[in-house]
Write a protein that holds these residues in place. Structure first.
Motif, PDB file in Angstrom:
ATOM      1  N   TYR A  20     104.110 -19.206-123.139  1.00 41.35           N
ATOM      2  CA  TYR A  20     104.844 -19.191-124.407  1.00 41.35           C
ATOM      3  C   TYR A  20     106.308 -19.544-124.130  1.00 41.35           C
ATOM      4  O   TYR A  20     106.898 -19.037-123.164  1.00 41.35           O
ATOM      5  N   LEU A  21     106.860 -20.403-124.983  1.00 41.22           N
ATOM      6  CA  LEU A  21     108.284 -20.706-124.936  1.00 41.22           C
ATOM      7  C   LEU A  21     108.898 -20.294-126.267  1.00 41.22           C
ATOM      8  O   LEU A  21     108.391 -20.661-127.331  1.00 41.22           O
ATOM      9  N   VAL A  22     109.967 -19.540-126.217  1.00 39.58           N
ATOM     10  CA  VAL A  22     110.719 -19.200-127.417  1.00 39.58           C
ATOM     11  C   VAL A  22     112.156 -19.652-127.174  1.00 39.58           C
ATOM     12  O   VAL A  22     112.795 -19.215-126.218  1.00 39.58           O
ATOM     13  N   SER A  23     112.651 -20.540-128.026  1.00 35.76           N
ATOM     14  CA  SER A  23     113.987 -21.109-127.808  1.00 35.76           C
ATOM     15  C   SER A  23     114.804 -21.042-129.080  1.00 35.76           C
ATOM     16  O   SER A  23     114.266 -21.054-130.186  1.00 35.76           O
ATOM     17  N   GLY A  24     116.124 -20.995-128.902  1.00 38.03           N
ATOM     18  CA  GLY A  24     117.008 -21.022-130.057  1.00 38.03           C
ATOM     19  C   GLY A  24     118.187 -20.089-129.878  1.00 38.03           C
ATOM     20  O   GLY A  24     118.233 -19.271-128.946  1.00 38.03           O
ATOM     21  N   ASP A  25     119.131 -20.216-130.791  1.00 40.89           N
ATOM     22  CA  ASP A  25     120.349 -19.425-130.745  1.00 40.89           C
ATOM     23  C   ASP A  25     120.417 -18.402-131.881  1.00 40.89           C
ATOM     24  O   ASP A  25     121.495 -17.910-132.207  1.00 40.89           O
ATOM     25  N   GLU A  26     119.280 -18.100-132.507  1.00 39.83           N
ATOM     26  CA  GLU A  26     119.241 -17.079-133.548  1.00 39.83           C
ATOM     27  C   GLU A  26     118.615 -15.838-132.912  1.00 39.83           C
ATOM     28  O   GLU A  26     117.392 -15.750-132.767  1.00 39.83           O
ATOM     29  N   PRO A  27     119.426 -14.873-132.482  1.00 36.61           N
ATOM     30  CA  PRO A  27     118.925 -13.795-131.619  1.00 36.61           C
ATOM     31  C   PRO A  27     117.858 -12.907-132.248  1.00 36.61           C
ATOM     32  O   PRO A  27     116.953 -12.458-131.551  1.00 36.61           O
ATOM     33  N   PHE A  28     117.956 -12.651-133.549  1.00 33.17           N
ATOM     34  CA  PHE A  28     116.994 -11.729-134.148  1.00 33.17           C
ATOM     35  C   PHE A  28     115.590 -12.311-134.117  1.00 33.17           C
ATOM     36  O   PHE A  28     114.626 -11.650-133.718  1.00 33.17           O
ATOM     37  N   GLN A  29     115.430 -13.558-134.545  1.00 32.69           N
ATOM     38  CA  GLN A  29     114.110 -14.176-134.541  1.00 32.69           C
ATOM     39  C   GLN A  29     113.586 -14.365-133.121  1.00 32.69           C
ATOM     40  O   GLN A  29     112.387 -14.228-132.860  1.00 32.69           O
ATOM     41  N   LEU A  30     114.500 -14.707-132.193  1.00 36.71           N
ATOM     42  CA  LEU A  30     114.082 -14.876-130.802  1.00 36.71           C
ATOM     43  C   LEU A  30     113.521 -13.569-130.250  1.00 36.71           C
ATOM     44  O   LEU A  30     112.463 -13.536-129.614  1.00 36.71           O
ATOM     45  N   LEU A  31     114.226 -12.473-130.519  1.00 34.69           N
ATOM     46  CA  LEU A  31     113.780 -11.161-130.052  1.00 34.69           C
ATOM     47  C   LEU A  31     112.469 -10.757-130.715  1.00 34.69           C
ATOM     48  O   LEU A  31     111.552 -10.236-130.059  1.00 34.69           O
ATOM     49  N   GLU A  32     112.358 -11.006-132.009  1.00 34.74           N
ATOM     50  CA  GLU A  32     111.153 -10.617-132.736  1.00 34.74           C
ATOM     51  C   GLU A  32     109.939 -11.385-132.239  1.00 34.74           C
ATOM     52  O   GLU A  32     108.853 -10.812-132.060  1.00 34.74           O
ATOM     53  N   ALA A  33     110.097 -12.695-131.991  1.00 39.16           N
ATOM     54  CA  ALA A  33     108.985 -13.499-131.484  1.00 39.16           C
ATOM     55  C   ALA A  33     108.584 -13.043-130.082  1.00 39.16           C
ATOM     56  O   ALA A  33     107.390 -12.906-129.774  1.00 39.16           O
ATOM     57  N   ASP A  35     109.016 -10.090-128.738  1.00 42.65           N
ATOM     58  CA  ASP A  35     108.377  -8.776-128.836  1.00 42.65           C
ATOM     59  C   ASP A  35     106.917  -8.907-129.274  1.00 42.65           C
ATOM     60  O   ASP A  35     106.040  -8.182-128.769  1.00 42.65           O
ATOM     61  N   ALA A  36     106.658  -9.821-130.222  1.00 36.75           N
ATOM     62  CA  ALA A  36     105.280 -10.016-130.681  1.00 36.75           C
ATOM     63  C   ALA A  36     104.402 -10.552-129.556  1.00 36.75           C
ATOM     64  O   ALA A  36     103.239 -10.149-129.411  1.00 36.75           O
ATOM     65  N   ILE A  37     104.951 -11.453-128.754  1.00 35.51           N
ATOM     66  CA  ILE A  37     104.189 -12.000-127.626  1.00 35.51           C
ATOM     67  C   ILE A  37     103.918 -10.919-126.590  1.00 35.51           C
ATOM     68  O   ILE A  37     102.804 -10.808-126.050  1.00 35.51           O
ATOM     69  N   ARG A  38     104.916 -10.094-126.298  1.00 33.45           N
ATOM     70  CA  ARG A  38     104.714  -9.008-125.337  1.00 33.45           C
ATOM     71  C   ARG A  38     103.625  -8.044-125.819  1.00 33.45           C
ATOM     72  O   ARG A  38     102.765  -7.614-125.039  1.00 33.45           O
ATOM     73  N   ALA A  39     103.669  -7.684-127.105  1.00 35.57           N
ATOM     74  CA  ALA A  39     102.685  -6.748-127.643  1.00 35.57           C
ATOM     75  C   ALA A  39     101.275  -7.333-127.570  1.00 35.57           C
ATOM     76  O   ALA A  39     100.322  -6.638-127.197  1.00 35.57           O
TER      77      ALA A  39
END
Length: 346
Positions: A20-33, A35-39
């Motif tokens: 999984y790759l999560v990229s971007g400079d919007e910290p809230f969405q990056l963290l939320e995505a 976290d969902a992958i970790r879960a």
């Protein structure tokens, strides 16, 4: 496979992917995505977690060793690599390509990166990695996107927001996505399932709006004068320097003027926007703005912006702010002083 953030939960529920790759400079969405992958990885048995902070001096052989070494207890593994740059360097690119070519069967790799520009997306290491991975790019959520984002989250919690409620909630939380998510959760706790109107929304939410400079440029080009005024006033109240506001308006005006000039010369506007480095998701907005004022209109805007620069250099700060407000409105397509139709006596 490229997915939008809102598509990720369904993908995670249906299947597990090795990368999984999560990229971007919007910290809230990056963290939320992330976290969902970790879960999801934990639910599938990847309970052993290793985190690598891949800075400038990171030894990529640590990741290679992690790929070759299984968990001591036979559990599946989640290896998380946090890059502080979108370019991993030669050693990093090689390690990631090797992982993409032969991912360990007992491991999930999660990469989090800053925003990826076009050159990174076209690089060999990224193309090979993307082909084997799920890629979730995240972007700032503003304007109409924020309303849709809020509506989706409210609906998922059993609420049916009316348009006025969405407008109020967006205005109160724009530029502060964590606050927006928090307000949605508060509304879901306090309000019963079903329709949600503006009055009920106002009784719960607080004013948490925060803006950045690029929100202003986006609102002006998108033809949203009311939002442009709100953002400009918010920036001024937050103490943003007028020269920075001038800079972002001039930046967007130059792009729109260049696209308008290219279109008048016979070039396809989309091709012109691409040549000028406009991101694909912004091109429709830029092209519409170029058409809205045309070459002459944008040249007049640029000329007046140069006048604002002179005012700031001369210390006329209040005059400069007034002119910036007028220009933001003009860029957004609002005519401040429409001409009266001529009569036979004039």
């Amino acid at each position: 496979m490229r997915l939008q953030p809102e598509q990720l939960p369904d993908r995670l529920a249906s299947t597990g992917d090795p990368i999984y790759l999560v990229s971007g400079d919007e910290p809230f969405q990056l963290l939320e995505a992330a976290d969902a992958i970790r879960a999801a990885a934990r639910e599938r048995g990847n309970t052993a977690r290793e985190v690598f902070n891949a800075g400038k001096d990171f030894d990529w052989s640590a990741l290679t060793a992690g790929a070759a070494t299984g968990s001591l207890f036979g559990d599946g593994r989640l290896l998380e690599v946090r890059l502080d740059s979108p370019r991993p360097g030669e050693a990093g690119a090689r390690a990631l390509r090797e992982w993409a070519a032969n991912p360990p069967p007992d491991a999930v790799l999660l990469l989090t990166l800053p925003k990826l520009d076009r050159s990174v997306q076209q690089s060999k290491w990224f193309r090979e990695l993307e082909a084997a991975a799920v890629w979730v790019p995240v972007w700032p959520v503003t304007g109409g996107d924020l309303r849709r984002w809020l509506a989706a989250r409210l609906t998922a919690r059993g609420l049916e927001p009316e348009e006025d409620a969405l407008t109020l909630l967006a205005e109160r939380t724009e530029g502060n996505l964590p606050a927006a998510a928090q307000e949605v959760d508060r509304l879901a706790l306090i309000q019963p399932p079903g329709p949600l109107n503006a009055r009920d929304t106002a009784s719960v939410v607080t004013d948490s709006a925060r803006f950045d400079l690029f929100d202003l440029g986006e609102a002006a080009l998108a033809g949203e004068p009311d939002r442009a005024v709100r953002v400009l006033e918010g920036l001024r109240e937050e103490g943003t320097e007028a020269p920075l506001v001038l800079w972002v308006l001039a930046r967007e005006a130059r792009i729109a003027a260049a696209v308008a000039a290219a279109a008048r010369a016979g070039e396809d506007p989309g091709a012109a926007a691409d040549r000028l480095g406009v991101w694909k998701n912004r091109r429709p907005v830029v092209i519409a703005a170029a058409r809205r004022l045309g070459v002459r209109g944008w040249r007049r805007v640029l000329s007046r912006l140069a006048g604002v620069d002179d005012s700031l250099k001369g210390g006329a700060l209040r005059t400069a702010w007034d002119e910036l407000l007028q220009l933001a409105l003009i860029m957004a397509g609002r005519t401040l002083f429409p001409r009266r139709p001529r009569t036979g006596r004039e």
